[in-house]
Each structure stands twice: as C-alpha cells, then as structure tokens.
Motif scaffolding. Structure first.
Motif, PDB file in Angstrom:
ATOM      1  N   LEU A 349       4.568 -38.782 -49.061  1.00  0.00           N
ATOM      2  CA  LEU A 349       3.718 -37.815 -48.369  1.00  0.00           C
ATOM      3  C   LEU A 349       4.552 -36.836 -47.545  1.00  0.00           C
ATOM      4  CD1 LEU A 349       0.795 -40.117 -47.152  1.00  0.00           C
ATOM      5  CD2 LEU A 349       0.817 -38.568 -49.106  1.00  0.00           C
ATOM      6  N   LEU A 350       5.616 -37.332 -46.910  1.00  0.00           N
ATOM      7  CA  LEU A 350       6.513 -36.451 -46.153  1.00  0.00           C
ATOM      8  C   LEU A 350       7.154 -35.428 -47.089  1.00  0.00           C
ATOM      9  CD1 LEU A 350       7.967 -35.759 -43.494  1.00  0.00           C
ATOM     10  CD2 LEU A 350       9.715 -37.452 -44.117  1.00  0.00           C
ATOM     11  N   ALA A 351       7.553 -35.894 -48.265  1.00  0.00           N
ATOM     12  CA  ALA A 351       8.162 -34.986 -49.245  1.00  0.00           C
ATOM     13  C   ALA A 351       7.170 -33.934 -49.721  1.00  0.00           C
ATOM     14  CB  ALA A 351       8.700 -35.782 -50.433  1.00  0.00           C
ATOM     15  N   ILE A 352       5.903 -34.332 -49.920  1.00  0.00           N
ATOM     16  CA  ILE A 352       4.874 -33.358 -50.330  1.00  0.00           C
ATOM     17  C   ILE A 352       4.722 -32.281 -49.260  1.00  0.00           C
ATOM     18  CG2 ILE A 352       2.403 -33.017 -50.752  1.00  0.00           C
ATOM     19  CD1 ILE A 352       2.331 -35.754 -52.093  1.00  0.00           C
ATOM     20  N   GLY A 353       4.669 -32.716 -47.990  1.00  0.00           N
ATOM     21  CA  GLY A 353       4.536 -31.747 -46.904  1.00  0.00           C
ATOM     22  C   GLY A 353       5.704 -30.778 -46.835  1.00  0.00           C
ATOM     23  N   ILE A 354       6.906 -31.282 -47.019  1.00  0.00           N
ATOM     24  CA  ILE A 354       8.105 -30.433 -46.931  1.00  0.00           C
ATOM     25  C   ILE A 354       8.183 -29.456 -48.102  1.00  0.00           C
ATOM     26  CG2 ILE A 354      10.626 -30.446 -47.029  1.00  0.00           C
ATOM     27  CD1 ILE A 354      10.511 -33.118 -45.473  1.00  0.00           C
ATOM     28  N   VAL A 355       8.006 -29.958 -49.334  1.00  0.00           N
ATOM     29  CA  VAL A 355       8.129 -29.062 -50.497  1.00  0.00           C
ATOM     30  C   VAL A 355       7.003 -28.032 -50.529  1.00  0.00           C
ATOM     31  CG1 VAL A 355       9.333 -30.825 -51.849  1.00  0.00           C
ATOM     32  CG2 VAL A 355       6.855 -30.579 -52.096  1.00  0.00           C
ATOM     33  N   SER A 356       5.840 -28.382 -49.937  1.00  0.00           N
ATOM     34  CA  SER A 356       4.749 -27.403 -49.888  1.00  0.00           C
ATOM     35  C   SER A 356       5.114 -26.214 -49.029  1.00  0.00           C
ATOM     36  CB  SER A 356       3.476 -28.063 -49.344  1.00  0.00           C
ATOM     37  OG  SER A 356       3.037 -29.089 -50.203  1.00  0.00           O
ATOM     38  N   LEU A 357       5.981 -26.447 -48.042  1.00  0.00           N
ATOM     39  CA  LEU A 357       6.464 -25.348 -47.204  1.00  0.00           C
ATOM     40  C   LEU A 357       7.632 -24.612 -47.854  1.00  0.00           C
ATOM     41  CD1 LEU A 357       6.408 -27.058 -43.673  1.00  0.00           C
ATOM     42  CD2 LEU A 357       4.813 -25.331 -44.546  1.00  0.00           C
ATOM     43  N   VAL A 358       8.579 -25.390 -48.382  1.00  0.00           N
ATOM     44  CA  VAL A 358       9.810 -24.799 -48.933  1.00  0.00           C
ATOM     45  C   VAL A 358       9.555 -24.041 -50.228  1.00  0.00           C
ATOM     46  CG1 VAL A 358      12.105 -25.331 -49.855  1.00  0.00           C
ATOM     47  CG2 VAL A 358      11.259 -26.546 -47.831  1.00  0.00           C
ATOM     48  N   VAL A 374       2.364 -39.002 -58.074  1.00  0.00           N
ATOM     49  CA  VAL A 374       2.594 -40.138 -58.976  1.00  0.00           C
ATOM     50  C   VAL A 374       3.479 -41.188 -58.292  1.00  0.00           C
ATOM     51  CG1 VAL A 374       3.785 -40.842 -61.095  1.00  0.00           C
ATOM     52  CG2 VAL A 374       2.218 -38.888 -61.135  1.00  0.00           C
ATOM     53  N   THR A 375       4.529 -40.732 -57.607  1.00  0.00           N
ATOM     54  CA  THR A 375       5.403 -41.650 -56.866  1.00  0.00           C
ATOM     55  C   THR A 375       4.632 -42.374 -55.773  1.00  0.00           C
ATOM     56  OG1 THR A 375       7.293 -40.179 -57.255  1.00  0.00           O
ATOM     57  CG2 THR A 375       7.513 -41.809 -55.493  1.00  0.00           C
ATOM     58  N   GLY A 431      -4.148 -26.452 -44.387  1.00  0.00           N
ATOM     59  CA  GLY A 431      -3.288 -26.355 -45.552  1.00  0.00           C
ATOM     60  C   GLY A 431      -2.722 -27.697 -46.010  1.00  0.00           C
ATOM     61  N   LEU A 432      -2.082 -27.666 -47.181  1.00  0.00           N
ATOM     62  CA  LEU A 432      -1.610 -28.887 -47.838  1.00  0.00           C
ATOM     63  C   LEU A 432      -0.527 -29.600 -47.034  1.00  0.00           C
ATOM     64  CD1 LEU A 432      -1.910 -30.527 -50.505  1.00  0.00           C
ATOM     65  CD2 LEU A 432      -0.040 -29.156 -51.439  1.00  0.00           C
ATOM     66  N   SER A 433       0.473 -28.864 -46.567  1.00  0.00           N
ATOM     67  CA  SER A 433       1.621 -29.501 -45.908  1.00  0.00           C
ATOM     68  C   SER A 433       1.213 -30.185 -44.606  1.00  0.00           C
ATOM     69  CB  SER A 433       2.723 -28.479 -45.652  1.00  0.00           C
ATOM     70  OG  SER A 433       2.234 -27.412 -44.850  1.00  0.00           O
ATOM     71  N   THR A 434       0.484 -29.478 -43.735  1.00  0.00           N
ATOM     72  CA  THR A 434       0.083 -30.063 -42.450  1.00  0.00           C
ATOM     73  C   THR A 434      -0.824 -31.269 -42.649  1.00  0.00           C
ATOM     74  OG1 THR A 434       0.221 -27.873 -41.425  1.00  0.00           O
ATOM     75  CG2 THR A 434      -0.981 -29.568 -40.217  1.00  0.00           C
ATOM     76  N   THR A 435      -1.719 -31.196 -43.638  1.00  0.00           N
ATOM     77  CA  THR A 435      -2.613 -32.317 -43.924  1.00  0.00           C
ATOM     78  C   THR A 435      -1.818 -33.576 -44.248  1.00  0.00           C
ATOM     79  OG1 THR A 435      -4.352 -30.842 -44.759  1.00  0.00           O
ATOM     80  CG2 THR A 435      -4.454 -33.151 -45.439  1.00  0.00           C
ATOM     81  N   PHE A 436      -0.790 -33.433 -45.078  1.00  0.00           N
ATOM     82  CA  PHE A 436      -0.010 -34.611 -45.441  1.00  0.00           C
ATOM     83  C   PHE A 436       0.919 -35.058 -44.316  1.00  0.00           C
ATOM     84  CE2 PHE A 436      -1.407 -33.599 -49.765  1.00  0.00           C
ATOM     85  CZ  PHE A 436      -1.785 -34.869 -50.168  1.00  0.00           C
ATOM     86  N   PHE A 437       1.331 -34.155 -43.437  1.00  0.00           N
ATOM     87  CA  PHE A 437       2.096 -34.573 -42.262  1.00  0.00           C
ATOM     88  C   PHE A 437       1.253 -35.479 -41.362  1.00  0.00           C
ATOM     89  CE2 PHE A 437       4.851 -30.525 -42.629  1.00  0.00           C
ATOM     90  CZ  PHE A 437       5.810 -31.219 -43.366  1.00  0.00           C
ATOM     91  N   VAL A 438      -0.045 -35.195 -41.292  1.00  0.00           N
ATOM     92  CA  VAL A 438      -0.955 -36.056 -40.522  1.00  0.00           C
ATOM     93  C   VAL A 438      -0.952 -37.468 -41.097  1.00  0.00           C
ATOM     94  CG1 VAL A 438      -3.378 -36.479 -39.921  1.00  0.00           C
ATOM     95  CG2 VAL A 438      -2.433 -34.167 -39.747  1.00  0.00           C
ATOM     96  N   PHE A 439      -0.999 -37.577 -42.426  1.00  0.00           N
ATOM     97  CA  PHE A 439      -0.985 -38.900 -43.063  1.00  0.00           C
ATOM     98  C   PHE A 439       0.369 -39.594 -42.889  1.00  0.00           C
ATOM     99  CE2 PHE A 439      -4.677 -37.273 -45.514  1.00  0.00           C
ATOM    100  CZ  PHE A 439      -5.554 -38.326 -45.253  1.00  0.00           C
TER     101      PHE A 439
END
Length: 484
Positions: A349-358, A374-375, A431-439
């Motif tokens: 989830l941290l990786a999803i948040g980061i790549v959504s920004l980058v 998937v991971t 947005g996607l990144s902040t949402t997953f940072f919450v998780f």
C-alpha cells in the motif's frame, strides 16, 4: 424406536447413500460451499458493476452513493452473521442454508431489476443478510459433518470457494464488459447471474443430510446415527455418536458467559483480543481492492474495459494465495504468519501511494498499480485472512465462544461496512495516493497490536490458553520453540 421417530427419519437426509463415506462427504462439501461461492460472487460482482451502474442514465451514483450501495450489503451481513448463527441452532444447519439460498435468489433478482438507488440499497442489504448468515452457517455445517482429521481442510474449502466466487465475478464482469460494454444495462446482467448458484444451492441442499451434531443436540439420536452412517465408516459411526453425546452433555452443563462476565479482567482481555483480530483483518484495506478494484485501476489510468480485464489478476492471485495459505497454516505459527502478512500488505500500500505520486499521468502507472494490488492480495489471502478465521475459532474457551464469536464477527462486518462506505468518498476527495497512505497508518497500528497483544495459539489446547489468560501470561511462541 417409536413411530414418531420413524416418521421423522423418512426425509431425504436419511436415505441410505449408495456412495462411499468419502464420496458422500465430498458431495456435501461441494453443495454446501455454494454458499461460500455466493458470498464471493455477491461481494465481488459490485467491483465491475459500479462503473456502469454509476452512469447518469442508470442509477447516477455519486462517490457517496457508490459507498452506500456497496456497503449496504456489508451492514446486512453484520446482522445476518449474528442472527444466522442463532437460527441455525434453532432450526438446523440444513434448513437455515435452504432459507439463505432462497434469500440469495430473491435479493439477486431485486438488485437486478432495481429501478433506483433506494431499491438497490434495500435489496443489497437483504443480500447481505444471506451473505452474513452463510459466513457462519456453512463453516459450522462443514465442521460438524467432517471427521476430526479432515475438519481443517474441509472447513477451509469454504474460504477457497469465497475467493473462487470473487474470481468468477471478476471474470464474468470482464467478459460482459467487453462483449456488452455498449449496452446500458450490462450491470444488470452481471448481477442476475448470482441467482444461478442460489438455485443450485437450494436444490442441492434438498437432498443433503442434517448435521448429526445438531440432531444429537435436539435428542434425535436415531437420526444422527443414520447421518453418520452416510459419511463415516460403519465401525466408526457408533463411536463418534457416543463422543458427540458426551460433548453435548458436557456443553449443557457449562455456564455460558454473558456480557456481565466482561467485568472479569481476563475475560475482557480475551474478547478485546478477538475484536482486535477481526479489526486487523479489515483495516488492511483488502476489501477496498475486492470491492473497488476496477475503480482503483480506472483512477490509475486504465479505461473501464481494460480495468475489468486487469482486475481478473486480483481474483487469480487470491485463489492461488488461499491454496498456499491453507498449506502454510500447518507449518508455521499464527503470529509470525500474521506479522509477515501485515508487513507485506502495508509495504504494498505504501508503494501504491508513492508511485501514484511519482508516476502520475504516465502510461506506466496503471500497470504498476495493478502489480502492487496483486502483491498486496498475495500477502493478504495467503497469511492474514486464513489466520484471522482460524484464530477466532481457537482463541475462545468453550464457555466464551458464543459471546466471543458473536461480538467479534459482528465487529468484523461493521468495520468492513465502514471501509466500504468511506473508501470511494476518500478516493474522490483526496485521491489514490493519500487514500492508501491512510491505510498504511492503519497497517502500522495493526502490526503494533499483533506484536504486543496477540497470543500464539498453534499447538495449544483451549484449556492451556484459558489458563494463560487467567494468569495474565500471553504465549507468543509455539510450544517447544525458542523465543527469538
């Protein structure tokens, strides 16, 4: 045997089976786990139906009403889990599953033909009652039909059928979305297919036997013996019936815990740990992906049809990981397995948040997000989900099991409901990144809870665990294993 008992035993559950006990048990497992398949399909189908359902000329859903439509099923499931268990105790497991199959069928048709959001929410709530009832009744039925040495494998088949149902939903969504994507009512075709397994479950359960454990608890010893003779070797049936009778007698003498008993510190502690296990499974964010995977992939950059196809990968990995998790349960302790799973899901989830920004706005983003979801599901379904349900069945001593399981399963569904309701609102607003940072923050809290409070239950009896809690000792390693 009296005439009354003879009349009772003439139902379909008492006909002499011509198949071997193993074949009879496999048939029972296959038919009854259609309840798990329906559980999976009905929770997964909304994933692909939402984009089409939300169109202005359909139900015209906003992020909030998307959350209400999705989570109404989960609210229904919370109540279905509580009352489903009680009804199966009163009416019998088989009769309860038959009733649930009927509710599945009626609610699926109600959702299919819903003319507006209000009607959709109503029938999704009713559908949730069936999902919740199936989540407690089917595993109980399987556990009581299975011999002790096959119980774990048989009961976990229901978990496998749940993720198979979700994979089936994702696959059908992708096929219908590709073939009928231009049809305004494609989402209705997705929903109506849920009625077919419900029909199969209803007709199948008509010829299934009642649980011998339940029959014996109601004093129907002759009927219980006839059922055992269908699913056990002849030499074993009588001995097992005697074991069941002794267990029923013992349980009738045990004073069950009530909410007043929560004033006792060790009782309160073990119930709170059970609640923590239930909440931990949900705050990973797993069902945000299982319910909104298509929306997540669309937000990352996929077109609707591509998102539907990509979402199949989430279903495939869930099934494969569940197989692996079932195997892993017999090899390692519960605590390390759960900690590894939580570290894996939080990292994904941290990786999803980061790549959504980058990688925002790039063509690579949706593919990276798909690989990370998937991971995430590989860790969730192989480690966290199997351990959750197994530990909830292990942690409570016999006299605490009623109140413990009732409270924890209700809390699990309410947490699921809350996440299902708020996720699309968060996704639309921050947005996607902040949402997953919450998780990710939730994941860190979950890891801390497991590390500090969770006992190790593998290879320990219920009596040993109870004694540990009474003495305020939390066992954190498998017996015989050195503490690292």
């Amino acid at each position: 045997m009296g005439k009354k008992e003879q009349d009772i035993t003439q139902g379909p559950e008492h006909k002499k089976s011509s198949s071997t006990p193993n074949k009879a048990l496999r048939k029972i497992t296959l038919i009854s786990t259609f309840g798990g398949l329906l559980f999976g399909y009905d929770t997964g189908v909304i994933n692909g139906a939402l984009p089409f359902m939300s169109e202005a000329d359909q139900l015209n859903l906003t992020p909030l009403t998307e959350g209400i439509v999705t989570s109404s099923l989960l609210l229904g499931a919370a109540f279905g889990a509580v009352f489903g268990g009680r009804l199966s105790d009163q009416r019998g497991r088989r009769k309860n599953i038959l009733m649930l199959a009927l509710i599945f069928f009626i609610a699926a048709l109600g959702c299919t033909f819903a003319p507006n959001t209000e009607v959709m929410v109503l029938f999704r709530f009713i559908l949730g009652i069936a999902v919740g009832g199936a989540s407690v009744t089917v595993p109980t039925y399987l556990a009581e039909m299975s011999p002790a040495e096959r119980r774990g494998k048989t009961v976990t088949m229901n978990e496998l059928m749940i993720v198979t149902g979700q994979l089936l939903a994702f696959t059908i969504n992708a096929i219908l979305g590709s073939v009928l994507g231009d049809n305004d009512h494609v989402w209705r075709y997705m929903l109506v297919l849920a009625s077919l397994p419900a029909v199969a479950l209803w007709f199948g359960m008509l010829v299934m036997p009642e649980s011998p454990r339940w029959l014996a608890s109601k004093g129907k010893i002759g009927e219980a013996m006839r059922v055992l003779q269908q699913v056990r070797e002849e030499s074993r049936a009588k001995a097992e019936l005697q074991e069941i009778q002794r267990a029923v007698t013992k349980e009738s003498e045990i004073k069950r815990a009530t909410f007043k008993d929560l004033n006792t510190p060790w009782v309160r502690k073990i119930v709170l740990i059970g609640l923590g296990i239930a909440v931990v499974q949900q705050i990973t964010g797993v069902n945000s992906i299982m319910y909104y995977g298509t929306e997540i992939l669309k937000d990352a950059g996929f077109e609707t049809q591509a998102a539907l196809v990509g979402n199949i990968a989430n279903g495939v990995i869930s099934v494969i990981a569940t197989f692996f998790g079932i195997w892993l349960l017999g090899k390692v302790g519960r605590r390390p397995m759960l900690l590894t799973g939580l570290i894996g899901t939080s990292s994904a989830l941290l990786a999803i948040g980061i790549v959504s920004l980058v990688f925002e706005g790039t063509a690579a983003l949706p593919y990276i997000v798909l690989s990370l979801t998937v991971t995430f599901l590989a860790f969730q379904q192989a480690a966290i989900s199997p351990v959750t349900w197994l530990m909830l069945s292990e942690i409570f001593p016999l006299h605490l099991r009623g109140i413990g399981m009732g409270v924890t399963v209700f809390c699990l569904w309410i947490t699921n409901f809350t996440i299902g309701l708020t996720f699309p609102v968060l996704l639309g607003s921050v947005g996607l990144s902040t949402t997953f940072f919450v998780f990710v923050i939730f994941g860190i809290l979950a890891i801390t809870f497991v590390q500090k409070f969770l006992p190790e239950t593998k290879d320990r009896t219920l009596e040993e665990l109870e004694e540990s809690f009474r003495n305020r000792i939390i066992p954190k390693t498998v017996p015989g294993q050195k503490k690292v």
